[in-house]
Write a protein that holds these residues in place. Structure first.
Motif, PDB file in Angstrom:
ATOM      1  N   THR A 160      -3.139  13.418  -3.256  1.00 59.74           N
ATOM      2  CA  THR A 160      -2.776  14.687  -3.896  1.00 59.74           C
ATOM      3  C   THR A 160      -1.321  14.583  -4.320  1.00 59.74           C
ATOM      4  OG1 THR A 160      -4.296  15.877  -2.445  1.00 59.74           O
ATOM      5  CG2 THR A 160      -2.658  17.185  -3.634  1.00 59.74           C
ATOM      6  N   PRO A 161      -1.057  14.284  -5.590  1.00 60.43           N
ATOM      7  CA  PRO A 161       0.336  14.115  -6.023  1.00 60.43           C
ATOM      8  C   PRO A 161       1.139  15.392  -5.895  1.00 60.43           C
ATOM      9  CG  PRO A 161      -1.203  13.225  -7.644  1.00 60.43           C
ATOM     10  CD  PRO A 161      -2.017  14.018  -6.664  1.00 60.43           C
ATOM     11  N   VAL A 162       2.408  15.235  -5.541  1.00 61.84           N
ATOM     12  CA  VAL A 162       3.335  16.348  -5.492  1.00 61.84           C
ATOM     13  C   VAL A 162       4.553  15.974  -6.325  1.00 61.84           C
ATOM     14  CG1 VAL A 162       2.579  17.169  -3.247  1.00 61.84           C
ATOM     15  CG2 VAL A 162       4.398  15.487  -3.369  1.00 61.84           C
ATOM     16  N   THR A 163       5.419  16.931  -6.561  1.00 59.15           N
ATOM     17  CA  THR A 163       6.608  16.662  -7.359  1.00 59.15           C
ATOM     18  C   THR A 163       7.529  15.679  -6.674  1.00 59.15           C
ATOM     19  OG1 THR A 163       6.480  18.899  -8.246  1.00 59.15           O
ATOM     20  CG2 THR A 163       8.570  17.743  -8.518  1.00 59.15           C
ATOM     21  N   PRO A 164       7.940  14.601  -7.363  1.00 54.71           N
ATOM     22  CA  PRO A 164       8.814  13.605  -6.738  1.00 54.71           C
ATOM     23  C   PRO A 164      10.135  14.236  -6.302  1.00 54.71           C
ATOM     24  CG  PRO A 164       7.899  12.803  -8.803  1.00 54.71           C
ATOM     25  CD  PRO A 164       7.545  14.244  -8.731  1.00 54.71           C
ATOM     26  N   CYS A 185      -8.838  -5.006  14.340  1.00 55.61           N
ATOM     27  CA  CYS A 185      -9.123  -4.611  12.958  1.00 55.61           C
ATOM     28  C   CYS A 185      -7.904  -3.950  12.329  1.00 55.61           C
ATOM     29  CB  CYS A 185     -10.298  -3.631  12.915  1.00 55.61           C
ATOM     30  SG  CYS A 185     -11.846  -4.303  13.544  1.00 55.61           S
ATOM     31  N   ASN A 186      -7.725  -4.200  11.046  1.00 53.81           N
ATOM     32  CA  ASN A 186      -6.634  -3.591  10.298  1.00 53.81           C
ATOM     33  C   ASN A 186      -7.115  -3.183   8.917  1.00 53.81           C
ATOM     34  OD1 ASN A 186      -4.011  -4.145  11.965  1.00 53.81           O
ATOM     35  ND2 ASN A 186      -5.110  -6.103  11.959  1.00 53.81           N
ATOM     36  N   VAL A 187      -6.621  -2.033   8.473  1.00 54.45           N
ATOM     37  CA  VAL A 187      -6.831  -1.602   7.098  1.00 54.45           C
ATOM     38  C   VAL A 187      -5.462  -1.237   6.537  1.00 54.45           C
ATOM     39  CG1 VAL A 187      -7.391   0.738   7.882  1.00 54.45           C
ATOM     40  CG2 VAL A 187      -8.015   0.029   5.573  1.00 54.45           C
ATOM     41  N   GLY A 188      -5.198  -1.661   5.296  1.00 47.80           N
ATOM     42  CA  GLY A 188      -3.863  -1.484   4.729  1.00 47.80           C
ATOM     43  C   GLY A 188      -3.871  -0.683   3.445  1.00 47.80           C
ATOM     44  N   ILE A 189      -2.839   0.130   3.270  1.00 52.24           N
ATOM     45  CA  ILE A 189      -2.638   0.901   2.051  1.00 52.24           C
ATOM     46  C   ILE A 189      -1.324   0.466   1.416  1.00 52.24           C
ATOM     47  CG2 ILE A 189      -2.331   3.200   1.061  1.00 52.24           C
ATOM     48  CD1 ILE A 189      -5.110   2.670   2.239  1.00 52.24           C
ATOM     49  N   ARG A 190      -1.391   0.085   0.162  1.00 47.80           N
ATOM     50  CA  ARG A 190      -0.142  -0.186  -0.562  1.00 47.80           C
ATOM     51  C   ARG A 190       0.245   1.063  -1.353  1.00 47.80           C
ATOM     52  NH1 ARG A 190       1.092  -5.528  -3.913  1.00 47.80           N
ATOM     53  NH2 ARG A 190      -0.703  -4.977  -5.182  1.00 47.80           N
ATOM     54  N   ASP A 191       1.437   1.569  -1.074  1.00 53.30           N
ATOM     55  CA  ASP A 191       2.005   2.672  -1.836  1.00 53.30           C
ATOM     56  C   ASP A 191       3.462   2.331  -2.106  1.00 53.30           C
ATOM     57  OD1 ASP A 191       2.895   4.934  -3.027  1.00 53.30           O
ATOM     58  OD2 ASP A 191       2.388   6.313  -1.400  1.00 53.30           O
ATOM     59  N   THR A 192       3.686   1.674  -3.226  1.00 53.56           N
ATOM     60  CA  THR A 192       5.038   1.290  -3.621  1.00 53.56           C
ATOM     61  C   THR A 192       5.462   2.041  -4.883  1.00 53.56           C
ATOM     62  OG1 THR A 192       4.050  -0.656  -4.702  1.00 53.56           O
ATOM     63  CG2 THR A 192       5.028  -0.984  -2.530  1.00 53.56           C
ATOM     64  N   LEU A 193       4.928   3.253  -5.048  1.00 57.23           N
ATOM     65  CA  LEU A 193       5.288   4.085  -6.194  1.00 57.23           C
ATOM     66  C   LEU A 193       6.649   4.750  -6.011  1.00 57.23           C
ATOM     67  CD1 LEU A 193       1.849   5.806  -6.868  1.00 57.23           C
ATOM     68  CD2 LEU A 193       2.917   3.970  -8.194  1.00 57.23           C
ATOM     69  N   ARG A 194       7.159   4.764  -4.770  1.00 52.98           N
ATOM     70  CA  ARG A 194       8.471   5.328  -4.457  1.00 52.98           C
ATOM     71  C   ARG A 194       8.529   6.820  -4.751  1.00 52.98           C
ATOM     72  NH1 ARG A 194      11.760   0.394  -7.475  1.00 52.98           N
ATOM     73  NH2 ARG A 194      10.269  -1.203  -6.869  1.00 52.98           N
ATOM     74  N   LYS A 195       7.413   7.491  -4.476  1.00 49.69           N
ATOM     75  CA  LYS A 195       7.339   8.932  -4.688  1.00 49.69           C
ATOM     76  C   LYS A 195       7.128   9.630  -3.343  1.00 49.69           C
ATOM     77  CE  LYS A 195       5.550   8.646  -9.410  1.00 49.69           C
ATOM     78  NZ  LYS A 195       4.486   9.079 -10.350  1.00 49.69           N
ATOM     79  N   LYS A 196       6.830  10.913  -3.422  1.00 47.27           N
ATOM     80  CA  LYS A 196       6.545  11.691  -2.223  1.00 47.27           C
ATOM     81  C   LYS A 196       5.115  12.213  -2.299  1.00 47.27           C
ATOM     82  CE  LYS A 196      11.375  13.050  -1.613  1.00 47.27           C
ATOM     83  NZ  LYS A 196      12.340  14.173  -1.541  1.00 47.27           N
TER      84      LYS A 196
END
Length: 233
Positions: A229-233, A109-120
């Motif tokens: 939870t967004p943080v400052t880039p 089984c696999n679950v995937g997250i796309r995060d290509t926002l290039r942030k932290k």
């Protein structure tokens, strides 16, 4: 002769004063102003995120073991395992572990997250098991387990190591119950830019006390939840 001589002296004096004044300013050498700024602005947008390829099984490349979600943007759940099921006879008493397979007969089984926002950004993926229907209460205390849990990066369907260590997992031995279990999360201070995969093998349904479970059909769901939870880039 006197009338001609006096203007010549006056002219010489004026010339001397003018040259002296120029010499004083040149010797100072302090720029004023010494700094100046030109504003620069830039409006940058990300291109379309594009399609996603689930992990490719070399032995069966045309049948991925995952279902794509309707994701279109740069951040979200990209794919999840196909439905899991099992058929088994219950033991008379005690704990029983029943192997699960997906709809194409695979036990990975696999679950995937796309995060290509290039942030932290800080985010956590969790899993929770719930049962529904008239027989749901009989499944209280059951769990779904998995082995060899790993965090990897999915590059065009090929799983590999996460080079910069920006995403990790503590769920090397997976156990999903009726309370959320964290399975994948970012590492503080690291920039994310990829498709991150949590994979596990040999999913199983664990019934803690079979003597409390009557024969019947049972339906439930594994809910995958991505909390950011967004943080400052």
């Amino acid at each position: 002769m006197k009338k001609l001589f006096m203007p010549m002296i006056t002219t010489a004096i004026l010339a001397t004063c003018t040259l002296g004044t120029t010499s004083v300013f040149a010797a100072d050498g302090t720029p004023d102003p010494s700094t100046a700024e030109t504003p620069v602005t830039a409006e940058l947008e990300l291109k379309d995120a594009g399609p996603i390829t689930p992990p490719i099984d070399p032995s069966d490349p045309n049948n991925p073991g995952e279902d794509l979600t309707p994701i279109t943007g740069h951040f979200g759940i990209a794919y999840i395992p196909k439905p899991l099921s099992a058929t088994s006879k219950l033991e008379n008493t005690g704990q029983q572990t029943i192997a699960l397979k997906n709809t194409i007969g695979k036990n990975k089984c696999n679950v995937g997250i796309r995060d290509t926002l290039r942030k932290k950004n800080k985010w956590v993926l969790s899993a929770q098991l719930t049962w529904s229907g008239a027989n749901a209460s009989f499944m209280d205390g059951t769990t779904i387990t998995g082995e060899n849990g790993q965090a990897m990066e999915n590059i065009a369907g090929v799983l590999g190591n996460i080079q910069n260590g920006e995403v990790s997992t503590s769920a090397t031995s997976l156990s999903i119950s009726n309370t959320p279990t964290n399975v994948l999360e970012t590492v503080d201070g690291k920039q994310t830019n990829g498709i991150y995969n949590y994979g596990f093998e040999n999913p199983s349904l664990v019934i803690p006390a079979t003597e409390k479970v009557p024969a019947g059909s049972y339906s439930g769901n594994i809910t995958w939840n991505l909390a950011a939870t967004p943080v400052t880039p």
